[in-house]
Design a protein around this motif. Structure first.
Motif, PDB file in Angstrom:
ATOM      1  N   VAL A 136      -0.408 -50.746 -19.103  1.00 22.52           N
ATOM      2  CA  VAL A 136      -0.758 -51.932 -19.893  1.00 22.52           C
ATOM      3  C   VAL A 136      -1.540 -51.513 -21.141  1.00 22.52           C
ATOM      4  CG1 VAL A 136      -2.171 -54.027 -19.916  1.00 22.52           C
ATOM      5  CG2 VAL A 136      -0.710 -53.515 -17.947  1.00 22.52           C
ATOM      6  N   ALA A 137      -2.506 -50.598 -20.960  1.00 21.81           N
ATOM      7  CA  ALA A 137      -3.298 -50.131 -22.107  1.00 21.81           C
ATOM      8  C   ALA A 137      -2.418 -49.416 -23.116  1.00 21.81           C
ATOM      9  CB  ALA A 137      -4.421 -49.212 -21.630  1.00 21.81           C
ATOM     10  N   LEU A 138      -1.450 -48.627 -22.633  1.00 20.42           N
ATOM     11  CA  LEU A 138      -0.538 -47.920 -23.535  1.00 20.42           C
ATOM     12  C   LEU A 138       0.287 -48.911 -24.337  1.00 20.42           C
ATOM     13  CD1 LEU A 138       0.713 -45.238 -24.498  1.00 20.42           C
ATOM     14  CD2 LEU A 138       2.345 -45.447 -22.608  1.00 20.42           C
ATOM     15  N   MET A 139       0.784 -49.947 -23.665  1.00 18.21           N
ATOM     16  CA  MET A 139       1.568 -50.966 -24.371  1.00 18.21           C
ATOM     17  C   MET A 139       0.713 -51.682 -25.412  1.00 18.21           C
ATOM     18  SD  MET A 139       4.415 -52.537 -24.819  1.00 18.21           S
ATOM     19  CE  MET A 139       5.436 -52.147 -23.401  1.00 18.21           C
ATOM     20  N   ALA A 140      -0.525 -52.009 -25.068  1.00 18.50           N
ATOM     21  CA  ALA A 140      -1.410 -52.691 -26.017  1.00 18.50           C
ATOM     22  C   ALA A 140      -1.718 -51.804 -27.216  1.00 18.50           C
ATOM     23  CB  ALA A 140      -2.702 -53.111 -25.320  1.00 18.50           C
ATOM     24  N   SER A 141      -1.837 -50.490 -26.968  1.00 19.75           N
ATOM     25  CA  SER A 141      -2.166 -49.578 -28.066  1.00 19.75           C
ATOM     26  C   SER A 141      -1.047 -49.477 -29.092  1.00 19.75           C
ATOM     27  CB  SER A 141      -2.489 -48.179 -27.517  1.00 19.75           C
ATOM     28  OG  SER A 141      -1.310 -47.510 -27.075  1.00 19.75           O
ATOM     29  N   ARG A 142       0.176 -49.896 -28.719  1.00 19.06           N
ATOM     30  CA  ARG A 142       1.286 -49.852 -29.664  1.00 19.06           C
ATOM     31  C   ARG A 142       1.053 -50.779 -30.855  1.00 19.06           C
ATOM     32  NH1 ARG A 142       6.390 -48.123 -28.471  1.00 19.06           N
ATOM     33  NH2 ARG A 142       6.728 -48.711 -30.646  1.00 19.06           N
ATOM     34  N   ALA A 143       0.031 -51.621 -30.778  1.00 22.99           N
ATOM     35  CA  ALA A 143      -0.351 -52.424 -31.937  1.00 22.99           C
ATOM     36  C   ALA A 143      -0.923 -51.540 -33.040  1.00 22.99           C
ATOM     37  CB  ALA A 143      -1.383 -53.488 -31.532  1.00 22.99           C
ATOM     38  N   LEU A 144      -1.321 -50.302 -32.691  1.00 24.38           N
ATOM     39  CA  LEU A 144      -1.979 -49.413 -33.639  1.00 24.38           C
ATOM     40  C   LEU A 144      -1.137 -48.205 -34.020  1.00 24.38           C
ATOM     41  CD1 LEU A 144      -5.534 -49.386 -32.025  1.00 24.38           C
ATOM     42  CD2 LEU A 144      -4.707 -50.835 -33.884  1.00 24.38           C
ATOM     43  N   TRP A 145      -0.055 -47.915 -33.286  1.00 24.61           N
ATOM     44  CA  TRP A 145       0.745 -46.726 -33.583  1.00 24.61           C
ATOM     45  C   TRP A 145       2.200 -46.988 -33.240  1.00 24.61           C
ATOM     46  CZ3 TRP A 145       3.513 -44.404 -29.640  1.00 24.61           C
ATOM     47  CH2 TRP A 145       3.148 -44.757 -28.342  1.00 24.61           C
ATOM     48  N   ALA A 146       3.050 -46.110 -33.723  1.00 25.81           N
ATOM     49  CA  ALA A 146       4.482 -46.212 -33.437  1.00 25.81           C
ATOM     50  C   ALA A 146       5.113 -44.834 -33.571  1.00 25.81           C
ATOM     51  CB  ALA A 146       5.169 -47.198 -34.381  1.00 25.81           C
ATOM     52  N   PRO A 147       6.121 -44.531 -32.749  1.00 22.62           N
ATOM     53  CA  PRO A 147       6.829 -43.252 -32.872  1.00 22.62           C
ATOM     54  C   PRO A 147       8.051 -43.393 -33.775  1.00 22.62           C
ATOM     55  CG  PRO A 147       7.490 -44.337 -30.851  1.00 22.62           C
ATOM     56  CD  PRO A 147       6.525 -45.275 -31.542  1.00 22.62           C
ATOM     57  N   PHE A 148       8.431 -42.304 -34.412  1.00 24.04           N
ATOM     58  CA  PHE A 148       9.611 -42.296 -35.279  1.00 24.04           C
ATOM     59  C   PHE A 148      10.344 -40.967 -35.107  1.00 24.04           C
ATOM     60  CE2 PHE A 148       6.668 -45.197 -37.278  1.00 24.04           C
ATOM     61  CZ  PHE A 148       7.482 -46.253 -37.686  1.00 24.04           C
ATOM     62  N   ILE A 149      11.657 -41.022 -35.290  1.00 26.08           N
ATOM     63  CA  ILE A 149      12.476 -39.817 -35.318  1.00 26.08           C
ATOM     64  C   ILE A 149      12.809 -39.516 -36.782  1.00 26.08           C
ATOM     65  CG2 ILE A 149      14.694 -38.791 -34.696  1.00 26.08           C
ATOM     66  CD1 ILE A 149      12.884 -38.998 -32.356  1.00 26.08           C
ATOM     67  N   ILE A 150      12.623 -38.280 -37.202  1.00 28.90           N
ATOM     68  CA  ILE A 150      12.941 -37.890 -38.575  1.00 28.90           C
ATOM     69  C   ILE A 150      14.434 -37.583 -38.654  1.00 28.90           C
ATOM     70  CG2 ILE A 150      12.433 -36.293 -40.442  1.00 28.90           C
ATOM     71  CD1 ILE A 150      10.100 -38.110 -39.580  1.00 28.90           C
ATOM     72  N   PRO A 151      15.200 -38.383 -39.426  1.00 23.56           N
ATOM     73  CA  PRO A 151      16.661 -38.202 -39.436  1.00 23.56           C
ATOM     74  C   PRO A 151      17.167 -37.193 -40.459  1.00 23.56           C
ATOM     75  CG  PRO A 151      16.095 -40.198 -40.623  1.00 23.56           C
ATOM     76  CD  PRO A 151      14.787 -39.605 -40.136  1.00 23.56           C
ATOM     77  N   THR A 152      16.406 -36.934 -41.524  1.00 22.70           N
ATOM     78  CA  THR A 152      16.884 -36.063 -42.602  1.00 22.70           C
ATOM     79  C   THR A 152      15.816 -35.032 -42.957  1.00 22.70           C
ATOM     80  OG1 THR A 152      15.997 -37.341 -44.461  1.00 22.70           O
ATOM     81  CG2 THR A 152      18.124 -38.065 -43.550  1.00 22.70           C
ATOM     82  N   GLY A 153      16.164 -34.149 -43.876  1.00 21.05           N
ATOM     83  CA  GLY A 153      15.245 -33.088 -44.285  1.00 21.05           C
ATOM     84  C   GLY A 153      14.499 -33.375 -45.565  1.00 21.05           C
ATOM     85  N   SER A 154      14.384 -34.638 -45.975  1.00 23.15           N
ATOM     86  CA  SER A 154      13.754 -34.947 -47.262  1.00 23.15           C
ATOM     87  C   SER A 154      12.271 -34.583 -47.310  1.00 23.15           C
ATOM     88  CB  SER A 154      13.932 -36.430 -47.602  1.00 23.15           C
ATOM     89  OG  SER A 154      13.164 -37.239 -46.738  1.00 23.15           O
ATOM     90  N   MET A 155      11.645 -34.460 -46.129  1.00 25.72           N
ATOM     91  CA  MET A 155      10.223 -34.096 -46.089  1.00 25.72           C
ATOM     92  C   MET A 155      10.002 -32.695 -45.524  1.00 25.72           C
ATOM     93  SD  MET A 155       7.997 -36.093 -47.446  1.00 25.72           S
ATOM     94  CE  MET A 155       6.532 -35.498 -46.615  1.00 25.72           C
ATOM     95  N   SER A 156      11.085 -31.904 -45.411  1.00 26.66           N
ATOM     96  CA  SER A 156      10.919 -30.520 -44.946  1.00 26.66           C
ATOM     97  C   SER A 156      10.110 -29.725 -45.974  1.00 26.66           C
ATOM     98  CB  SER A 156      12.294 -29.867 -44.776  1.00 26.66           C
ATOM     99  OG  SER A 156      12.986 -30.413 -43.689  1.00 26.66           O
ATOM    100  N   PRO A 157       9.307 -28.759 -45.505  1.00 29.84           N
ATOM    101  CA  PRO A 157       9.142 -28.345 -44.113  1.00 29.84           C
ATOM    102  C   PRO A 157       8.072 -29.111 -43.351  1.00 29.84           C
ATOM    103  CG  PRO A 157       7.936 -26.852 -45.513  1.00 29.84           C
ATOM    104  CD  PRO A 157       8.603 -27.850 -46.439  1.00 29.84           C
TER     105      PRO A 157
END
Length: 322
Positions: A117-138
């Motif tokens: 429950v605490a982990l779900m509530a904390s999602r109000a403050l963070w989020a995960p993302f997958i990097i699809p391209t190399g525009s920010m490499s390295p």
């Protein structure tokens, strides 16, 4: 309030009707969370309400299992996809046993639920993302699974931020180079910030396998290569005034190495990808597929950490983002 108190009191029993009341919100809220823009106010609200719904669901699920005469340990099947759906249907269909009585419960198990429950509530403050391209490499490489935190203040120069494209609505990740009141220009691949070149120090060439990213794009290289070859890029350490140092990549002369002088108006920011010749950023107009100047209000959060690489790249576990 009685419904909430019962969910917190795992010793009791719950009938089919009250359990149904705990089931209905969960599916809808979890589905809504996947649709809400990450790190948005709407997404934060849904995360908090979802956390409450999950707390109520597991509390009444434990009571419902005891009312059926089953062990409360069956509750853990509710976290398994498909099996959870089958079990919920059974719990809604079976009648309460007349001889059912409250039974003991594992306090560690309840602590695990409250942790969820605490982990779900904390999602109000963070989020995960997958990097699809190399525009920010390295700094960020294709396949990186990163964590971004919600923005509570104006972005700072050098921050790697996530924002929603003003036209397409897609999520973009770039580095903030210019802030309101700054002037920015590119000359021969160098950033001219407020009339002064941003210093770069030569670094060893950077290499990566030449292969398609998740979006079907392929990296630009100093020399032509074929699938599976090593793609080389020139590298330099760039240091912003009052900001961080980070590695930028270059493959040689490109049209975007030269731009007009831009004065950044109030409420906007100028962003660049660290992989300068592989990035659609503020150098390119929105009408041409770039992002142009980014409204500060569109910046949702800041990328803080690379958790791991889904492509198995070395050195990509719990790596902080500069």
């Amino acid at each position: 309030m009685g419904f909430v108190r019962e969910a917190l009191h795992w010793h009791g029993l719950t009938g089919r009707g009250r359990f149904a009341l705990a089931v209905i919100p969960v599916a809808g809220l979890v589905a809504a969370q996947t649709q809400a823009p990450p790190l948005s106010i709407a997404g934060a609200g849904i995360s908090l309400v979802s956390a409450l719904a999950i707390m109520l669901f597991f509390g009444h699920a434990r009571r419902r299992l005891r009312a059926m005469g089953w062990s409360g340990k069956w509750m853990w099947a509710l976290v398994v996809p498909l099996l959870s759906l089958i079990l919920v249907i059974v719990m809604l269909a079976r009648r309460t046993r007349p001889e059912a009585a409250p039974g003991p419960f594992n306090r560690g198990g309840r602590a695990l639920v409250w942790g969820l429950v605490a982990l779900m509530a904390s999602r109000a403050l963070w989020a995960p993302f997958i990097i699809p391209t190399g525009s920010m490499s390295p700094t960020l490489q294709p396949g990186d699974y990163v964590l971004a935190t919600r923005r509570f203040a104006a972005p700072r120069r050098g921050d790697v931020v996530i924002f929603r494209h003003p036209v397409s609505g897609q999520d973009f990740l770039k580095r903030v180079i210019g802030l309101p009141g700054d002037t920015v220009q590119m000359r021969d691949g160098l950033v001219i910030l407020n009339g002064t070149p941003v210093p770069q120090a030569t670094a060893p060439d950077w290499t990566e396998p030449y292969r398609a990213t998740a979006m079907g794009t392929r990296p630009l290289c100093v020399t032509p290569v074929i699938e599976g070859d090593i793609c080389s890029k020139l590298a330099a350490i760039e240091t912003l005034p009052g900001g961080p140092s980070y590695t930028v990549l270059d493959v040689g002369g490109m049209a975007t190495d030269f731009t007009a002088l831009v004065e950044i108006p109030e409420g906007f920011a100028f962003v660049l990808g660290d992989n300068r010749d592989n990035s659609l950023d503020s150098r390119i107009a929105q009408s041409a597929g770039g992002v142009g100047l980014v409204p500060v209000a569109a910046v949702a959060g800041r990328v803080r950490l690379v958790l791991y690489s889904r492509e198995g790249r070395d050195g990509r576990v719990l790596r902080t983002v500069e």
